[in-house]
Design a protein around this motif. Sequence first.
Motif, PDB file in Angstrom:
ATOM      1  N   LYS A   3     -66.497   5.658 -15.564  1.00  0.00           N
ATOM      2  CA  LYS A   3     -67.942   6.319 -16.294  1.00  0.00           C
ATOM      3  C   LYS A   3     -67.885   5.920 -17.869  1.00  0.00           C
ATOM      4  N   THR A   4     -69.099   5.721 -18.132  1.00  0.00           N
ATOM      5  CA  THR A   4     -69.627   5.708 -19.774  1.00  0.00           C
ATOM      6  C   THR A   4     -70.175   6.450 -20.368  1.00  0.00           C
ATOM      7  N   VAL A   5     -69.565   7.421 -21.261  1.00  0.00           N
ATOM      8  CA  VAL A   5     -70.282   8.462 -21.949  1.00  0.00           C
ATOM      9  C   VAL A   5     -70.910   7.501 -23.249  1.00  0.00           C
ATOM     10  N   ASP A   6     -72.006   7.798 -23.265  1.00  0.00           N
ATOM     11  CA  ASP A   6     -72.441   7.992 -24.820  1.00  0.00           C
ATOM     12  C   ASP A   6     -72.799   9.100 -25.952  1.00  0.00           C
ATOM     13  N   TYR A   7     -72.109   8.979 -26.673  1.00  0.00           N
ATOM     14  CA  TYR A   7     -71.955  10.456 -27.235  1.00  0.00           C
ATOM     15  C   TYR A   7     -72.641  10.333 -28.849  1.00  0.00           C
ATOM     16  N   TYR A   8     -73.611  10.717 -28.252  1.00  0.00           N
ATOM     17  CA  TYR A   8     -74.529  11.372 -29.937  1.00  0.00           C
ATOM     18  C   TYR A   8     -74.472  12.313 -30.078  1.00  0.00           C
ATOM     19  N   LEU A   9     -74.491  12.137 -31.884  1.00  0.00           N
ATOM     20  CA  LEU A   9     -73.248  13.249 -32.748  1.00  0.00           C
ATOM     21  C   LEU A   9     -74.212  13.261 -34.134  1.00  0.00           C
ATOM     22  N   ALA A  10     -74.285  14.179 -34.487  1.00  0.00           N
ATOM     23  CA  ALA A  10     -74.290  14.758 -35.750  1.00  0.00           C
ATOM     24  C   ALA A  10     -72.943  15.017 -36.418  1.00  0.00           C
ATOM     25  N   ALA A  30     -60.613  12.260 -17.479  1.00  0.00           N
ATOM     26  CA  ALA A  30     -61.663  10.957 -16.881  1.00  0.00           C
ATOM     27  C   ALA A  30     -61.478   9.844 -17.190  1.00  0.00           C
ATOM     28  N   GLY A  31     -60.610   9.505 -17.709  1.00  0.00           N
ATOM     29  CA  GLY A  31     -60.849   7.959 -18.035  1.00  0.00           C
ATOM     30  C   GLY A  31     -61.770   7.735 -18.355  1.00  0.00           C
ATOM     31  N   ALA A  32     -63.069   8.167 -19.039  1.00  0.00           N
ATOM     32  CA  ALA A  32     -63.832   7.683 -18.784  1.00  0.00           C
ATOM     33  C   ALA A  32     -63.924   6.791 -20.708  1.00  0.00           C
ATOM     34  N   THR A  33     -65.054   6.496 -20.702  1.00  0.00           N
ATOM     35  CA  THR A  33     -65.440   4.950 -22.020  1.00  0.00           C
ATOM     36  C   THR A  33     -65.997   6.021 -22.299  1.00  0.00           C
ATOM     37  N   VAL A  34     -65.835   5.815 -23.934  1.00  0.00           N
ATOM     38  CA  VAL A  34     -67.027   6.744 -24.913  1.00  0.00           C
ATOM     39  C   VAL A  34     -67.648   5.578 -25.903  1.00  0.00           C
ATOM     40  N   ARG A  35     -68.386   5.739 -25.720  1.00  0.00           N
ATOM     41  CA  ARG A  35     -68.991   4.952 -27.235  1.00  0.00           C
ATOM     42  C   ARG A  35     -69.630   6.437 -27.876  1.00  0.00           C
ATOM     43  N   VAL A  36     -69.253   6.196 -29.810  1.00  0.00           N
ATOM     44  CA  VAL A  36     -69.792   7.148 -29.995  1.00  0.00           C
ATOM     45  C   VAL A  36     -70.410   6.710 -31.228  1.00  0.00           C
TER      46      VAL A  36
END
Length: 199
Positions: A3-10, A30-36
């Motif tokens: 899975k890919t997770v878009d990680y929207y952060l401040a 989980a071996g997920a792909t993260v987009r920071v």
Amino acid sequence: MSKTVDYYLAPQSPWTYLGHQRFVNIAKAAGATVRVMPMDLGKVFPISGGLPLGKRAPQRQAYRLVELARFGKALNLPINLHPKFFPVAGDPAAKLIIAVDMHHGTDAALTITGAVLSAVWQEERDIADAATLAALLSAHQLDAACMALSDTPEVQARYDAYTQSAIDTQVFGAPTYMVNGEMFWGQDRLDFVAQAVKA
């Protein structure tokens, strides 16, 4: 398929701080792909109906402190409810996170994000100060050139794009985790994020 997770952060958000390491651990397991994806809440809030902290009703401000203390205790994470440097401009740190991502990759971007968040909420440091950010890079053996990179039009363009993506995706607060198009807002939704990345 991972899975890919878009990680929207401040980078100045206490809720992002409280959830950051747990999220990193969940994604890694989980071996997920993260987009920071650092975003500018100053642009997201007016469109989504959010208010900067100082403009919120007193009862909301008071309850926020109760919840921060409650979660800090439950998670065994030290948190200073009244940090010396807060409110603080998030843009310099957000752009540094993007620069580190571009130069070193996702893992390093997640590392510097954690360092920035801890600097505000544990260490009484000013993340709008270039010397503080440079020291965080050095402490984590990341290239000092990321400071100069963070000031480039290319990084600004990516920051603007992440902010616009947040607005287009109807994100309204930090942290928000998007898993294959499904939104999870807040560090208290990480159990659901864990289920979604495993599914």
